[in-house]
Design a protein around this motif. Structure first.
Motif, short mmCIF file in Angstrom:
data_model
loop_
_atom_site.label_atom_id
_atom_site.label_comp_id
_atom_site.label_asym_id
_atom_site.label_seq_id
_atom_site.Cartn_x
_atom_site.Cartn_y
_atom_site.Cartn_z
N VAL A 1 1.11 -1.26 0.04
CA VAL A 1 -0.25 -0.22 -0.11
C VAL A 1 0.93 1.06 -0.26
CG1 VAL A 1 -1.84 1.37 1.18
CG2 VAL A 1 -2.26 -1.13 1.03
N PRO A 2 2.11 1.46 1.18
CA PRO A 2 2.21 2.62 0.91
C PRO A 2 3.44 2.55 0.03
CG PRO A 2 3.34 1.42 2.83
CD PRO A 2 1.58 0.24 2.12
N ILE A 3 3.88 1.63 -1.61
CA ILE A 3 4.30 1.80 -2.12
C ILE A 3 3.35 2.37 -3.47
CG2 ILE A 3 6.12 0.43 -4.34
CD1 ILE A 3 6.91 -1.69 -1.57
N MET A 4 2.71 1.90 -3.38
CA MET A 4 1.52 1.99 -4.37
C MET A 4 1.05 3.85 -4.47
SD MET A 4 -1.09 -1.09 -4.01
CE MET A 4 -2.41 -0.62 -3.58
N ALA A 5 0.45 3.94 -3.24
CA ALA A 5 0.51 5.21 -2.96
C ALA A 5 1.69 6.29 -2.87
CB ALA A 5 -0.28 5.37 -1.10
N PHE A 6 2.28 5.83 -2.58
CA PHE A 6 3.59 7.29 -2.78
C PHE A 6 4.14 7.25 -4.75
CE2 PHE A 6 4.43 6.67 1.46
CZ PHE A 6 3.60 7.90 2.15
N SER A 7 3.71 6.58 -5.07
CA SER A 7 3.90 6.17 -6.78
C SER A 7 3.47 6.72 -7.28
CB SER A 7 5.25 4.94 -6.88
OG SER A 7 2.95 4.05 -7.16
N TYR A 8 1.86 7.13 -6.97
CA TYR A 8 1.00 7.73 -7.63
C TYR A 8 0.56 8.92 -7.32
CZ TYR A 8 -3.42 8.30 -9.50
OH TYR A 8 -4.86 8.48 -10.33
N ILE A 9 0.91 9.44 -5.92
CA ILE A 9 1.22 10.58 -5.95
C ILE A 9 2.10 11.19 -6.75
CG2 ILE A 9 1.68 12.41 -4.05
CD1 ILE A 9 0.09 10.47 -1.54
N ALA A 10 3.14 10.50 -6.89
CA ALA A 10 4.54 11.07 -6.54
C ALA A 10 3.92 11.02 -8.74
CB ALA A 10 5.67 10.00 -7.06
N MET A 11 3.47 10.54 -9.62
CA MET A 11 2.85 10.48 -11.00
C MET A 11 1.97 11.68 -10.39
SD MET A 11 2.76 9.03 -13.64
CE MET A 11 1.95 7.94 -14.40
N ALA A 12 1.13 11.61 -10.35
CA ALA A 12 0.34 12.79 -9.82
C ALA A 12 1.10 14.48 -9.98
CB ALA A 12 -0.99 12.57 -8.37
N ILE A 13 1.84 13.88 -8.97
CA ILE A 13 3.02 15.64 -9.00
C ILE A 13 3.39 16.12 -9.77
CG2 ILE A 13 4.74 16.75 -7.24
CD1 ILE A 13 3.46 14.87 -5.02
N PHE A 14 4.03 14.80 -10.65
CA PHE A 14 4.32 15.29 -11.74
C PHE A 14 3.78 16.28 -12.72
CE2 PHE A 14 6.56 14.02 -16.08
CZ PHE A 14 7.12 14.35 -16.10
N VAL A 15 2.38 15.10 -13.03
CA VAL A 15 1.83 15.80 -13.62
C VAL A 15 1.13 16.96 -13.90
CG1 VAL A 15 -1.07 14.70 -14.96
CG2 VAL A 15 1.22 13.25 -14.66
N ILE A 16 0.98 17.62 -12.26
CA ILE A 16 0.11 18.77 -11.69
C ILE A 16 1.15 19.79 -12.60
CG2 ILE A 16 -0.99 19.94 -10.11
CD1 ILE A 16 -1.27 17.19 -9.34
N GLY A 17 2.41 19.43 -11.65
CA GLY A 17 3.88 20.23 -11.88
C GLY A 17 4.39 20.78 -13.93
N SER A 18 3.40 19.37 -14.08
CA SER A 18 4.12 19.93 -15.42
C SER A 18 2.75 20.73 -16.10
CB SER A 18 3.65 18.99 -16.44
OG SER A 18 4.21 17.92 -16.04
N ASN A 19 1.61 21.63 -15.16
CA ASN A 19 1.29 22.63 -15.63
C ASN A 19 -0.09 22.76 -14.42
OD1 ASN A 19 -0.02 21.06 -18.25
ND2 ASN A 19 -0.15 19.36 -16.98
N ALA A 20 1.73 23.46 -13.59
CA ALA A 20 1.35 24.23 -12.64
C ALA A 20 0.35 25.42 -13.23
CB ALA A 20 2.48 24.38 -11.76
N SER A 21 0.64 26.27 -14.23
CA SER A 21 0.59 27.70 -14.20
C SER A 21 -1.58 27.18 -14.47
CB SER A 21 0.72 28.00 -15.57
OG SER A 21 0.53 26.89 -16.62
N ALA A 22 -1.95 26.26 -14.61
CA ALA A 22 -3.45 26.57 -15.58
C ALA A 22 -4.22 25.51 -13.60
CB ALA A 22 -3.53 24.74 -15.89
N ILE A 23 -3.25 25.01 -12.78
CA ILE A 23 -4.29 24.87 -11.85
C ILE A 23 -4.98 25.57 -11.30
CG2 ILE A 23 -3.71 24.17 -9.48
CD1 ILE A 23 -0.93 23.21 -10.10
N PRO A 24 -4.62 27.00 -11.11
CA PRO A 24 -5.91 27.95 -10.09
C PRO A 24 -7.05 27.58 -11.21
CG PRO A 24 -4.02 29.25 -10.86
CD PRO A 24 -3.88 28.02 -11.61
N GLU A 25 -6.88 27.68 -12.55
CA GLU A 25 -8.59 27.72 -13.12
C GLU A 25 -9.23 26.61 -13.05
OE1 GLU A 25 -11.40 28.41 -16.19
OE2 GLU A 25 -9.92 29.80 -15.14
N ALA A 26 -7.98 25.27 -13.40
CA ALA A 26 -8.69 23.80 -12.80
C ALA A 26 -10.36 24.00 -11.41
CB ALA A 26 -7.40 23.26 -12.21
N PHE A 27 -9.33 24.66 -9.88
CA PHE A 27 -9.86 24.79 -8.60
C PHE A 27 -11.31 25.75 -9.21
CE2 PHE A 27 -6.59 23.62 -7.25
CZ PHE A 27 -7.09 22.44 -6.57
#
Length: 355
Positions: free
Chosen positions: A158-184
């Motif tokens: 579980v910790p391995i799965m959860a953290f690797s998924y979060i790392a992936m998500a952070i990478f994807v979100i970070g790649s589009n950081a400027s669009a985050i306010p608009e997403a919210f």
């Protein structure tokens, strides 16, 4: 977090319930919510999570308070136990046990196997019935093992799965950081249309599932386990589900009324940002998530069964039916599988929240 030999620690109980909460709901459930209710569904998911942290705190503290020691030295508890010993209503305890068994052992397991089968089909072109057969065989081999082995699995996976998924998500979100306010902005603007219904499937708080595991842990005070379990709702929904939601919205692949169902939407969103390996990553993560969740759901059903019968044959019948429904779920369509789980989930929540 200390424990006696043969008992689960508070940390193991937390990991087990995170194993149960973190699964198809986080990856596929969120995309189903967005598909059916628009991005506004995410706002309601947050609201449900905040209420869910409170309900989880109460139901898990009660589970600790009214747990009973078994002959083998371990503990058993859950909604049926606090209904019987706290309210003196054994009949309602039996109703809740039956609903738990049907919702988790059958309904949610069908949803999980559907999710894996559609994911494998989208990524690797594996026919859904083949995924169903493989899942059926693996689960068949495991459920004749027992909860301790499951806890060991969950502790590592579980910790391995959860953290690797979060790392992936952070990478994807970070790649589009400027669009985050608009997403919210999109989430809040569309929050007051559709989208309340799918909020519950994301974390299961209030359904009476987590207390079954929470009761098994050895803690100094019942409230300690309640606090730990409300943390699992926070990890699950506020952190993980929000990650998935942002991936889908930021990737630009979501279209209102689009054709993509469930997990395929999440996979396509990730692939749009990181390339095709993202699709493979989601499939593998999902396979691990669903694997632990299927075992957890099975355990909940068996625990519920143990409340009103000590005989051996009903457990064997239950095991065969679980394996059969894993196969059935893998070859159904989205509406059928979610429809089946929705009805029993609603009834279960009503009974447990009243208690």
């Amino acid at each position: 977090f200390k424990r006696q030999p043969g008992q689960l620690s508070s940390f193991q109980a937390l990991m087990l319930s995170v194993a149960g909460r973190v699964g198809a709901g986080n990856i596929a459930g969120v995309s189903v919510a967005i598909m059916l209710g628009g991005p506004g569904a995410i706002f309601w998911m947050w609201i449900v999570a905040l209420v869910g942290m409170a309900t989880s705190y109460f139901e898990c503290s009660l589970a600790q308070l009214y747990k009973r020691r078994e002959t083998d030295g371990g503990y058993r508890g859950g909604p049926a136990f606090y209904i019987q010993h706290g309210l003196g209503q054994r009949w309602l305890g039996i109703v809740v046990s039956l609903l738990l068994l049907v919702t988790f052992g059958f309904g949610f397991n069908a949803v999980q196997s559907y999710t894996v089968a559609s994911s494998m089909n989208d990524t690797f072109g594996v026919p859904t019935f083949v995924s169903g057969i493989v899942l059926m065989v693996v689960i068949g081999l495991i459920i004749f093992g027992g909860i301790k082995r499951i806890a060991k699995f969950a502790d590592v996976l579980v910790p391995i799965m959860a953290f690797s998924y979060i790392a992936m998500a952070i990478f994807v979100i970070g790649s589009n950081a400027s669009a985050i306010p608009e997403a919210f902005g999109t989430i809040f603007r569309s929050a007051f249309g559709l989208g309340v219904k799918r909020g519950l499937f994301s974390n299961e708080a209030g359904l009476g599932s987590a207390p079954n595991v929470a009761a098994v842990a050895e803690v100094k005070h019942p409230v300690a386990q309640g606090i730990v379990q409300s943390l699992s709702v926070f990890i699950d929904t506020i952190v993980l589900c929000s990650c998935t939601a942002l991936i889908i919205i930021l990737s630009g692949v979501f279209e209102p009324g689009g054709e993509m169902a469930g997990v395929v939407l999440t996979q396509t969103a990730v692939a749009a940002v990181v390339g095709e390996w993202g699709r493979v990553f989601i499939s593998v993560a999902l396979l691990l998530f669903v694997f632990t969740t299927l075992i957890y759901n099975y355990y909940l059903g068996e625990n519920a069964l143990g409340f009103f019968t000590g005989k051996r044959w009903p457990v064997l019948v239950y095991r065969v039916m679980v394996i059969g429904l894993v196969m059935w779920g893998s070859v159904q369509d989205l509406g059928t599988v979610f429809g089946f789980a929705d009805v029993t989930m609603g009834l279960l929540a009503i009974c447990n929240l009243i208690a």
